[in-house]
Structure formats: C-alpha cells, structure tokens
Write a protein that holds these residues in place. Structure first.
Motif, PDB file in Angstrom:
ATOM      1  N   LYS A 203       0.851  -1.192   0.000  1.00  0.00           N
ATOM      2  CA  LYS A 203       0.000   0.000   0.000  1.00  0.00           C
ATOM      3  C   LYS A 203       0.887   1.243   0.000  1.00  0.00           C
ATOM      4  CE  LYS A 203      -4.008   0.047   0.751  1.00  0.00           C
ATOM      5  NZ  LYS A 203      -5.165   0.184  -0.167  1.00  0.00           N
ATOM      6  N   LEU A 204       0.848   1.965  -1.105  1.00  0.00           N
ATOM      7  CA  LEU A 204       1.730   3.120  -1.304  1.00  0.00           C
ATOM      8  C   LEU A 204       0.904   4.378  -1.568  1.00  0.00           C
ATOM      9  CD1 LEU A 204       4.227   1.289  -3.694  1.00  0.00           C
ATOM     10  CD2 LEU A 204       4.617   1.812  -1.275  1.00  0.00           C
ATOM     11  N   TYR A 205       1.450   5.518  -1.122  1.00  0.00           N
ATOM     12  CA  TYR A 205       0.748   6.794  -1.279  1.00  0.00           C
ATOM     13  C   TYR A 205       1.699   7.845  -1.836  1.00  0.00           C
ATOM     14  CZ  TYR A 205      -3.026   4.690   1.358  1.00  0.00           C
ATOM     15  OH  TYR A 205      -4.055   3.860   1.760  1.00  0.00           O
ATOM     16  N   ASN A 206       1.101   8.816  -2.522  1.00  0.00           N
ATOM     17  CA  ASN A 206       1.873   9.792  -3.299  1.00  0.00           C
ATOM     18  C   ASN A 206       1.632  11.224  -2.832  1.00  0.00           C
ATOM     19  OD1 ASN A 206       3.020  11.476  -5.216  1.00  0.00           O
ATOM     20  ND2 ASN A 206       1.919  10.628  -6.957  1.00  0.00           N
ATOM     21  N   ASN A 207       2.566  11.754  -2.013  1.00  0.00           N
ATOM     22  CA  ASN A 207       2.626  13.178  -1.671  1.00  0.00           C
ATOM     23  C   ASN A 207       1.299  13.775  -1.199  1.00  0.00           C
ATOM     24  OD1 ASN A 207       5.444  14.500  -2.339  1.00  0.00           O
ATOM     25  ND2 ASN A 207       5.085  12.904  -3.867  1.00  0.00           N
ATOM     26  N   ASP A 208       0.617  13.035  -0.307  1.00  0.00           N
ATOM     27  CA  ASP A 208      -0.642  13.542   0.240  1.00  0.00           C
ATOM     28  C   ASP A 208      -0.585  13.726   1.757  1.00  0.00           C
ATOM     29  OD1 ASP A 208      -0.613  10.933   1.127  1.00  0.00           O
ATOM     30  OD2 ASP A 208      -2.524  10.348   0.209  1.00  0.00           O
ATOM     31  N   PHE A 209       0.639  13.789   2.316  1.00  0.00           N
ATOM     32  CA  PHE A 209       0.760  13.857   3.773  1.00  0.00           C
ATOM     33  C   PHE A 209       1.798  14.920   4.141  1.00  0.00           C
ATOM     34  CE2 PHE A 209       0.848  10.783   7.697  1.00  0.00           C
ATOM     35  CZ  PHE A 209       0.423  11.810   8.518  1.00  0.00           C
ATOM     36  N   LEU A 210       3.036  14.524   4.370  1.00  0.00           N
ATOM     37  CA  LEU A 210       4.075  15.483   4.734  1.00  0.00           C
ATOM     38  C   LEU A 210       4.860  15.909   3.501  1.00  0.00           C
ATOM     39  CD1 LEU A 210       5.385  14.058   8.127  1.00  0.00           C
ATOM     40  CD2 LEU A 210       3.417  15.540   7.642  1.00  0.00           C
ATOM     41  N   HIS A 211       5.375  17.134   3.541  1.00  0.00           N
ATOM     42  CA  HIS A 211       6.050  17.707   2.380  1.00  0.00           C
ATOM     43  C   HIS A 211       7.429  18.241   2.782  1.00  0.00           C
ATOM     44  CE1 HIS A 211       2.280  17.179   0.324  1.00  0.00           C
ATOM     45  NE2 HIS A 211       1.663  17.972   1.180  1.00  0.00           N
ATOM     46  N   PRO A 213      11.178  19.281   2.397  1.00  0.00           N
ATOM     47  CA  PRO A 213      11.976  19.745   1.250  1.00  0.00           C
ATOM     48  C   PRO A 213      12.899  18.645   0.731  1.00  0.00           C
ATOM     49  CG  PRO A 213      11.936  21.407   2.971  1.00  0.00           C
ATOM     50  CD  PRO A 213      11.281  20.186   3.549  1.00  0.00           C
ATOM     51  N   TYR A 214      13.006  18.575  -0.581  1.00  0.00           N
ATOM     52  CA  TYR A 214      13.904  17.659  -1.309  1.00  0.00           C
ATOM     53  C   TYR A 214      13.444  16.198  -1.300  1.00  0.00           C
ATOM     54  CZ  TYR A 214      16.905  21.713  -0.529  1.00  0.00           C
ATOM     55  OH  TYR A 214      17.393  22.992  -0.450  1.00  0.00           O
ATOM     56  N   LEU A 215      12.370  15.883  -0.577  1.00  0.00           N
ATOM     57  CA  LEU A 215      11.981  14.474  -0.440  1.00  0.00           C
ATOM     58  C   LEU A 215      10.673  14.141  -1.160  1.00  0.00           C
ATOM     59  CD1 LEU A 215      12.869  13.787   3.317  1.00  0.00           C
ATOM     60  CD2 LEU A 215      14.332  13.577   1.278  1.00  0.00           C
ATOM     61  N   GLN A 216      10.241  14.997  -2.078  1.00  0.00           N
ATOM     62  CA  GLN A 216       8.965  14.762  -2.767  1.00  0.00           C
ATOM     63  C   GLN A 216       8.978  13.465  -3.572  1.00  0.00           C
ATOM     64  OE1 GLN A 216      10.794  17.548  -2.901  1.00  0.00           O
ATOM     65  NE2 GLN A 216       9.533  19.391  -2.857  1.00  0.00           N
ATOM     66  N   ASN A 217      10.109  13.138  -4.185  1.00  0.00           N
ATOM     67  CA  ASN A 217      10.211  11.928  -5.011  1.00  0.00           C
ATOM     68  C   ASN A 217      11.082  10.868  -4.340  1.00  0.00           C
ATOM     69  OD1 ASN A 217       8.558  12.861  -7.128  1.00  0.00           O
ATOM     70  ND2 ASN A 217      10.257  14.039  -7.976  1.00  0.00           N
ATOM     71  N   VAL A 218      10.899  10.750  -3.024  1.00  0.00           N
ATOM     72  CA  VAL A 218      11.667   9.795  -2.218  1.00  0.00           C
ATOM     73  C   VAL A 218      10.705   8.928  -1.418  1.00  0.00           C
ATOM     74  CG1 VAL A 218      13.155   9.605  -0.173  1.00  0.00           C
ATOM     75  CG2 VAL A 218      13.752  11.200  -2.016  1.00  0.00           C
ATOM     76  N   ILE A 219      11.057   7.646  -1.285  1.00  0.00           N
ATOM     77  CA  ILE A 219      10.377   6.773  -0.333  1.00  0.00           C
ATOM     78  C   ILE A 219      11.432   6.206   0.599  1.00  0.00           C
ATOM     79  CG2 ILE A 219      10.428   4.745  -1.882  1.00  0.00           C
ATOM     80  CD1 ILE A 219       7.677   3.996  -0.543  1.00  0.00           C
ATOM     81  N   THR A 220      11.164   6.259   1.896  1.00  0.00           N
ATOM     82  CA  THR A 220      12.123   5.783   2.892  1.00  0.00           C
ATOM     83  C   THR A 220      11.783   4.360   3.315  1.00  0.00           C
ATOM     84  OG1 THR A 220      10.857   6.534   4.821  1.00  0.00           O
ATOM     85  CG2 THR A 220      12.331   8.149   3.771  1.00  0.00           C
ATOM     86  N   ASP A 221      12.755   3.718   3.955  1.00  0.00           N
ATOM     87  CA  ASP A 221      12.484   2.462   4.662  1.00  0.00           C
ATOM     88  C   ASP A 221      13.423   2.391   5.861  1.00  0.00           C
ATOM     89  OD1 ASP A 221      11.173   0.129   5.306  1.00  0.00           O
ATOM     90  OD2 ASP A 221      11.465  -0.807   3.356  1.00  0.00           O
ATOM     91  N   GLN A 222      13.049   1.574   6.850  1.00  0.00           N
ATOM     92  CA  GLN A 222      13.725   1.573   8.143  1.00  0.00           C
ATOM     93  C   GLN A 222      13.970   0.146   8.622  1.00  0.00           C
ATOM     94  OE1 GLN A 222      10.313   2.658   7.935  1.00  0.00           O
ATOM     95  NE2 GLN A 222      11.090   4.431   6.807  1.00  0.00           N
TER      96      GLN A 222
END
Length: 346
Positions: A203-211, A213-222
């Motif tokens: 389940k993935l989401y596209n720029n509808d939550f936090l914004h 800077p510089y991370l608009q086209n980034v997905i993190t993992d931990q």
C-alpha cells in the motif's frame, strides 16, 4: 556458604543504591499541566521561547535512539522548545532529549484521534516548536489520525515556513518521504513483496501527507538490514516508477542509524550501522512487474544504483539529496542491485 551469600546480597544492594543515586542526579521532572490536550507532560520551562532555527530532516532507522542525531537537531533548534508527537506510548523521550543538550523544554503529545489532531491548543504547541520529532509506532495510525488535519498542516508549516529541524524514527521516518508505505493492513515482508509486487499489502501513497523539502520523489524504509527490508524497498521503487511514472529515489537507514539532511539538501549519516541511497534509472524499468508474478528487474545486473555509507558518531559520508548527483557522493561505496524471479541480488 552463608558468608558468600551475605557478600552477594551486599553487592546487590550496593549496586542498587548506586543506580538509585545515579537516578537521583537526573530525575525525570516531567510535569503534566492542565488545559494542554494530548500532552503527556513537559520537562523544562513551560513558557514559550523563540530561538533562531535551521531546517534539518532526520530519517532514523529505528531501534536504539541515535544520540548524535538528536544532538545535531538540538543544535539546529537554537535551544528552543522540543515537541515529540506520537499516537501511542509514553513520554520517555522527555528526559532523554533534555539531558542531551541545552533546550528550553521537551514535551510529548499523544495525538491518537482526529479530534485531538484538529485541536487548536495541540496545533499551537506544535507550531511553536523549534524542534519536532515523530516517534516510532505504526504509521497507519499517523495516517488515520493526522492526515488531512491541522496537525498535518502544523508539521508542514515547521518544515516549509518556520524551518526547524524535524525528524522521525521507524514509523515516524516512514512518513517523511513524499511517497510512503502505509503498513495499514499488516507488515509487509520482502519475500511477500518480491513474489507479488501487487500484493494487497503493498500500500503506497503519493505526496498527500508530509512535504519535507527535497523528499517529494523519495520513499524511505527503516530497520533495513536488521529486518531484511531491502527487497520490499526495491518493490516500492518499481511500483512507484510504473504506477506514477515518477523518477523515484530511495533512502533507507538500518537500526541505530540516522540520515541527517541540512537546509541545502546535503546529508550525512550518524550512528553505528549503515544507510543506503537507491537510485533507479527511469530509462531502465522492471522487466516483469505484474500482479501475481515475481518481480524481475535485472537490466544486465545494473537495475538499481545504490550508495552505502557506514555511519559514525561524527556524521559520515556525504550525499546530495537536493540533486541526487552521483558525482558528489563520498565516504561510501557504490553497488548494483537487481532482481531475478523474485530474488534480490546485491
């Protein structure tokens, strides 16, 4: 036997008294004040202060907190008011952060309903912060309670208007990228994702939550290496590239590790394990990416270019997140990752 037993008891009592003495030197002086909804208490001064701040974004990989990353944030806060937000858990961060550096206060807010997330007092506490940290937990709760509320707007205000250091660990880090994985049904393993990239758990989401800077086209993992999440992260990248036609990038931190990005998008890695920067080539998409089929993303064994940096307490390596210019990376090593028939090769 009795002599040895008495000696052992004496040593235990002596050790315990030492612990209590140490605790007495640094008591948890968190106080709970009335008329502060969601607050689990404040340590330090309750009166608001205003300090000079610098933007910073900390992407922490979970597990034990990274002292050096918190100190980096405190330095950027100007010693102002620190706010921790979470949807479950305690105020345990209060004394920990307060002892790491000079700050006016540390307060924890447990925002576990949309009503609290839209409460003006709660929102003003966040907006008045000079440093914000999003605790670990379950990012689907952060979506459920915070997305589309005044709390979400307040976090984005800190990131884009007030320019204060904002960080998150584990679930808190998961929502810092413009693209994010929600985990709202159940936790997704790498094996499940690689075997079927269109599994209902992806389940993935596209720029509808936090914004951030510089991370608009980034997905993190931990919890990256500790929980073997590299494969699922690669699936996220493949899906986003195909579904949204986006030149997506990945940032991942293992446990006890934090990627700290300054106001210019320049990152260093703090802690004791490793961080990873994943750069797929939009011109080299996955060869097999379809529902019910194992992922194949081979591209002559050069599907995803990955930069690995070993963390240090002083902040190791350098990566330019403003441009993702590979020529500016230093202090780490380049690798190629690829997937064949649902098996990740590194």
């Amino acid at each position: 036997m009795h002599k040895h037993l008495h000696k052992a008891l004496f040593l235990i009592l002596l050790s315990a008294s030492g612990l209590f003495a140490h605790a007495a030197l640094k008591p948890d002086t968190t106080k709970v004040y009335p008329n502060r909804p969601a607050s689990l208490g404040i340590i330090g001064h309750s009166a608001d202060v205003h300090t000079s701040t610098k933007l910073g974004v900390v992407m922490m990989g979970g597990g034990k907190a990274v002292d050096a990353a918190f100190k980096w944030m405190i330095g950027r806060s100007g010693g102002g008011d620190v706010v921790i937000i979470r949807a479950s858990g305690t105020a345990a961060y209060n004394p920990y952060i307060y002892e790491l550096g000079k700050v006016n206060s540390v307060e924890t807010l447990k925002i576990d309903s949309r009503e609290l997330a839209d409460n003006d007092t709660v929102v003003n506490i966040i907006r008045n912060a000079e440093m914000l940290f999003i605790a670990g937990g379950d990012q689907s709760n952060y979506m459920k309670y915070w997305k589309g509320t005044k709390t979400m707007d307040a976090i984005n205000y800190l990131l884009n208007k007030k320019h204060v250091p904002v960080g998150g660990t584990s679930a808190g880090c998961a929502i810092l990228g413009g693209f994010y994985y929600s985990g709202e049904i159940a936790s997704l393993t790498a094996d499940t994702a690689l075997a079927n990239p269109y599994h209902n758990l992806v389940k993935l989401y596209n720029n509808d939550f936090l914004h951030a800077p510089y991370l608009q086209n980034v997905i993190t993992d931990q919890h990256y290496v500790t929980r073997c999440r590299q494969g699922r992260h690669v699936v996220f990248l493949a899906r986003i590239a195909q579904d949204w036609r986006t030149n997506i990038k990945g940032i991942a931190a293992d446990e006890r590790t934090a990627v700290c990005m300054d106001e210019n998008g320049q990152a260093a890695v703090f802690g004791s394990n490793r961080a990873y920067f994943l750069l797929p080539d939009a011109k080299k998409p996955a060869e097999t990416l379809a529902p019910g089929k194992p992922l194949t993303w081979k591209q002559n064994q050069q599907a995803i270019k990955v930069y690995e940096i070993q963390a240090s307490n002083a902040g190791a390596g350098h990566f330019d997140l403003a441009t993702f210019d590979t020529s500016k990376a230093n202090g780490g090593n380049w690798q190629w990752w690829w997937v064949q028939g649902g098996v990740l090769h590194r």
